[in-house]
Design a protein around this motif. Structure first.
Motif, PDB file in Angstrom:
ATOM      1  N   LEU A  44       0.734  -0.937   0.049  1.00  0.00           N
ATOM      2  CA  LEU A  44       0.165  -0.109  -0.199  1.00  0.00           C
ATOM      3  C   LEU A  44       0.553   1.225   0.026  1.00  0.00           C
ATOM      4  N   ARG A  45       1.984   1.365   0.474  1.00  0.00           N
ATOM      5  CA  ARG A  45       3.047   2.691   0.586  1.00  0.00           C
ATOM      6  C   ARG A  45       3.442   2.445  -0.528  1.00  0.00           C
ATOM      7  N   GLU A  47       2.342   1.737  -3.365  1.00  0.00           N
ATOM      8  CA  GLU A  47       1.356   2.550  -4.323  1.00  0.00           C
ATOM      9  C   GLU A  47       1.020   3.578  -4.135  1.00  0.00           C
ATOM     10  N   ARG A  48       1.117   4.187  -3.511  1.00  0.00           N
ATOM     11  CA  ARG A  48       1.289   5.775  -2.751  1.00  0.00           C
ATOM     12  C   ARG A  48       2.307   6.363  -3.668  1.00  0.00           C
ATOM     13  N   ASP A  51       2.360   6.074  -7.260  1.00  0.00           N
ATOM     14  CA  ASP A  51       1.092   7.338  -7.905  1.00  0.00           C
ATOM     15  C   ASP A  51       1.430   8.925  -7.492  1.00  0.00           C
ATOM     16  N   ARG A  52       2.405   8.865  -6.503  1.00  0.00           N
ATOM     17  CA  ARG A  52       2.388  10.422  -6.975  1.00  0.00           C
ATOM     18  C   ARG A  52       3.810  10.566  -6.915  1.00  0.00           C
ATOM     19  N   HIS A  86       6.975  11.650  -0.549  1.00  0.00           N
ATOM     20  CA  HIS A  86       6.125  10.648  -1.801  1.00  0.00           C
ATOM     21  C   HIS A  86       6.735   9.509  -0.713  1.00  0.00           C
TER      22      HIS A  86
END
Length: 87
Positions: A44-45, A47-48, A51-52, A86
């Motif tokens: 999940l981290r 992905e963040r 995506d950023r 990020h």
């Protein structure tokens, strides 16, 4: 005088995005010593982060640079740098 604009960076494909997330998740797991129970949070981290990077056009310019670019971004996240936002 009108100057030509540089071409807009191309966004990665869904497959490339997935690969970038997998690479980032691996390096996040490595940073925490591959301790059990953190794989979901690593993903999940990651992905963040990815995506950023994509949103801000900070992803590596060529596929050959993807692994090195992600690794460097994660390394820099521990320092005071623009990348730290990020991670």
């Amino acid at each position: 005088m009108n100057r030509p604009r540089p071409p807009a960076p191309m966004a990665p494909t869904a497959e490339q995005r997935h690969e970038m997330i997998a690479i980032a998740a691996y390096y996040l797991a490595e940073r925490r010593g591959f301790a059990p129970g953190g794989a979901d949070e690593d993903w999940l981290r990651a992905e963040r982060v990815i995506d950023r990077m994509i949103r801000d056009h900070l992803f590596p310019p060529s596929p050959a640079d993807v692994v090195e670019g992600i690794r460097n971004a994660l390394k820099l996240s521990t320092e005071s740098s623009p990348w730290s936002q990020h991670i």
